[in-house]
Structures are given as C-alpha cells and as structure tokens.
Design a protein around this motif. Structure first.
Motif, mmCIF file in Angstrom:
data_model
loop_
_atom_site.group_PDB
_atom_site.id
_atom_site.type_symbol
_atom_site.label_atom_id
_atom_site.label_comp_id
_atom_site.label_asym_id
_atom_site.label_seq_id
_atom_site.Cartn_x
_atom_site.Cartn_y
_atom_site.Cartn_z
ATOM 1 N N LEU A 24 63.945 27.150 93.328
ATOM 2 C CA LEU A 24 63.565 28.226 92.423
ATOM 3 C C LEU A 24 62.045 28.204 92.314
ATOM 4 N N TYR A 29 57.048 33.849 89.718
ATOM 5 C CA TYR A 29 57.324 34.248 88.327
ATOM 6 C C TYR A 29 56.109 34.000 87.422
ATOM 7 N N LYS A 289 68.024 34.915 86.850
ATOM 8 C CA LYS A 289 67.596 34.127 88.016
ATOM 9 C C LYS A 289 68.101 32.691 87.938
#
Length: 292
Positions: A24, A29, A289
């Motif tokens: 991730l 982000y 997410k």
C-alpha cells in the motif's frame, strides 16, 4: 549448485514476503508537505473532526491544529507543561492525553502523560493533570540507545483506560500496557499482551474495533499493521493485515496515525540520511483502499 541454492532462497523469501505482506504505497496518497514548524511532528489525533499534532523532544509545548486537506497549520495551542520527549497524542472526546514518555536510551525513570481538558477549542489550563507511571519489568536504567525495549511512542484511549504500545528496539516487538488515567499516584503499567511486529512501533490509532500500528525498520522500511479487536481491549490474538507503505527515503519518517470513518491520516517528520531524505508530510488513505 551454490548459485542455484541462493536463487531458490531469494525466490522462497520473496514468495513468503509476498504472501504475508500487502503493498500500500502511501506516496500516492500524499496530501502535502507540512509546515517547517512541524518538521519533528510526532503523533496525530482527531477530535471533533479536527486533526491535531505536536513536535517531539525539546520542542515547545504546543499542539497544532492542521488542515486535513492541505496540511497547513490552522491554530497553535500552548500547553502549560514541559516537552521532555512528547511522542503520542490521543483523546477521550473531552481531554487530550499527551504521552511524554519517549525513552530511546532506556534511562528515564519519570514517564508521564499530560491530561489536558479541551472544550470548544479552548484549553482549561488550570485543570491539567499529570499521570505518572513505570514499567515494572524494567530493572536496569543503563544507557542502551536505540537498543532498549522500554521505549514507547504509541497510545490510544479505550474504555476508560490508556493503552500504550511499546517501541522495542531490541526485540522488534510491541508490548501492550494499560494505564488508569484516574490514578493520581505513580502507577505500574499493566502488561497485557505482546506481538512480534518486526518493526519499531511509532504510533497507534483505534477506530471501529480496529487497532492501527505504524512504524519502521532500520532499513527505512515503513509498515502498517491493522489488528481486529477480538475481545474488549484485546488485539493480538489474531495476526494483523500487514502493509508495506514504502521507504522513509520517499515518504518521511512516519510518526503519526489517526483514523475515522473516512480513512486514516498518517504523518511523518523530516527524514535525512546519506542515501537521501524526505520532507515532513501528511498522507490520507481513504477507507475503501484498506481491506476489511
């Protein structure tokens, strides 16, 4: 033959890593750089929909409200206290709890938490309470810089208690301790459970029966573990979802996490090394997410 064994070992290791770790990459982000005043940001907390942070050891005793969409400082709140080594921030809806218990060297005997009443964006400065504690398992206080297992930078408030998660430099684990914020005398932190993280834990957040722990390794790898609360206040009976978030070289030294119904906020202080570095940053990962 040796070369073949080496190739097989690398393959098996990579397969094992892939099976246990989800990727991730939080760089995509990233919300923004944080203000230079927050280059040593450590800890995040959400209160009434607003996001707060502070700087760690030796900095001024102040809380900063930051904009969730830009990372800009909205408000600065002075605390009537001393920032010996502030490392964790949480709240119970009416009070902030500031963890002044950073202990990288393992020598501190005065570990403290400030309880700061906070209503309508205003501090009740005359009502600040100091919560003192010790680790009953710690018998020696000789300097063991970045080797001690009696350091902590992560704390949540849950069910009327403060829950600490240690930053264990030697064991690469975290120990869950419980502290009663209503006890005025110095108390012994109560050890409840241990989990082998493989990284040092630098902050914690709790939301909707999930515990979020972030941290990093000496190789600059940044990780997030998400645990289910299997019983009230119990998290380590099941293996967590284990996420690799990137390298401190590109995402900064991750030191803060906060969670709500929209997702998780992550912050990092300025990071520099001979190999490079990254500016202090704020990230936001939407809830969709993260897998349930």
């Amino acid at each position: 033959m040796k070369k073949l064994c080496l190739i097989l070992t690398v393959f098996i290791f990579s397969q094992s890593f892939a099976q246990k770790t989800e990727f991730l990459k939080i760089r995509k982000y990233r919300v923004n750089d944080l203000d230079e005043k927050l280059k040593e940001t450590s800890g995040l907390s959400l209160l009434n929909g607003k996001l707060y942070t502070f700087n760690d050891s030796g900095n001024t005793p102040e809380l900063f409200e930051i904009d969730k969409k830009s990372g800009e400082i909205i408000n600065t709140i002075k605390i009537n206290g001393k920032n010996t080594d502030w490392e964790a921030l949480t709240n119970d809806g009416n009070n902030f709890y500031i963890g002044d218990f950073g202990n990288n060297g393992g020598t501190r005997k005065h570990l403290e938490i400030y309880k700061v009443p906070f209503e309508n964006d205003l501090l009740k400065g005359d009502s600040i309470k100091l919560i003192s504690f010790e680790y009953p398992e710690q018998k020696e206080f000789v300097p063991r810089y970045m080797q001690t297992d009696f350091d902590a930078e992560a704390m949540i408030y849950l069910d009327g208690k403060l829950h600490l998660f240690t930053k264990e430099w030697g064991a690469k684990s975290t120990t869950h301790y419980i502290i009663d914020p209503e006890i005025s005398d110095k108390q012994k932190a109560r050890k409840t459970e241990v989990y082998k993280t493989g990284f040092v834990v630098t902050d914690a957040a709790y939301f909707n029966k999930k515990l979020y722990l972030v941290g990093y390794t000496k190789k600059t790898e940044v990780f997030l573990d998400v645990f289910n609360e299997t019983e009230p206040g119990v998290f380590f009976k099941e293996a967590p979802r284990h996420y690799y978030l990137g390298s401190s070289l590109s995402v900064s030294q991750i030191e803060g996490i906060a969670a709500d119904e929209t997702g998780i906020y992550i912050s990092g202080e300025k990071f520099h090394s001979p190999l490079g570095g990254a500016k202090q940053s704020l990230f936001f990962i939407p809830k969709d997410k993260l897998k349930d």
